[in-house]
Design an enzyme around this catalytic site. Sequence first.
Site, PDB file in Angstrom:
ATOM      1  N   ASP A  78       0.860  -1.178   0.000  1.00 20.44           N
ATOM      2  CA  ASP A  78       0.000   0.000   0.000  1.00 20.44           C
ATOM      3  C   ASP A  78       0.899   1.232   0.000  1.00 20.44           C
ATOM      4  OD1 ASP A  78      -1.827   2.053   0.638  1.00 20.44           O
ATOM      5  OD2 ASP A  78      -2.943   0.792   2.048  1.00 20.44           O
ATOM      6  N   TYR A 172     -10.144  14.924  -5.041  1.00 22.48           N
ATOM      7  CA  TYR A 172      -9.332  14.402  -6.138  1.00 22.48           C
ATOM      8  C   TYR A 172      -8.591  15.544  -6.834  1.00 22.48           C
ATOM      9  CZ  TYR A 172      -8.299  11.511 -10.273  1.00 22.48           C
ATOM     10  OH  TYR A 172      -7.678  10.813 -11.291  1.00 22.48           O
TER      11      TYR A 172
END
Length: 273
Positions: A78, A172
């Site tokens: 990750d 985002y």
Amino acid sequence: MTDGLLTGRVAFVTGAARGQGRSHAVRLAREGASIIAVDIAGPAAEANTYPPATAEDLRETVRLVEAEGGAILAREADVRDADALAEIVAKGVERFGGRLDVVVANAGICNWGRLWEMSDDQWLTLVDINLNGVWRTMKAAVPHMIAAGNGGSIITVSSVAGIKALPGQSHYSAAKHGVVGLTKSAAIELGEYGIRVNSIHPWGVATPMAEDPTTQVMLTKHPAYVMSFGAVLPAVPLAEPADISDAVVYLASDMSRAVTGTQLTVDMGATKV
């Protein structure tokens, strides 16, 4: 394998299990690079509404790279885990001859919501993956690139949303704009080592992320947002992952030896409308 643009070099690709990341890994291998690849290969955020990559996806990337005649070291990791990134990069550099030439900071997620309606977890998780994850990727890779003394190329994957803001995706947009700032600063700091740092800015790409059903829900519920999602090449409603990989190979190779700190759009003109 015949000599390619990257023969003898080593590339580190994040988010490599499928989609753009897989395409980049395979193309870099086709050009002669050995590949260090990571992917979470599982769910990354509760707010995501498209299927996550899997361990089987990552194994398929390995198969495809090896089918090109390339060497690959792939691990589940990750980009929120700095120790895991540092470990896999160190192992890859040791395995592939003590060098690291190319980094493609590709791992990222996408989900939807209006800024005042998002939970703290939705906002912070996306920013941690899409922006902080790029920083952690660089932090793991740069010392090896400097130590090898071969220069190199770091390619960060931003977005059209890193150049113009998108409604329904303020987190985002903020993260992808942040990637641009990080890229530019890194280009200045690393220039003295011969390391170039550039961002690429895709628009819609034919991957599972682009098939997110919440996209249509958001744009139907808020039709005023649609004007922000235009482009100027109707014949190319979505790019293919290979289109973005063309840009990656260009920036990874000596073809772009005079290019650093730039924002390369591969967006069907979306940043122009």
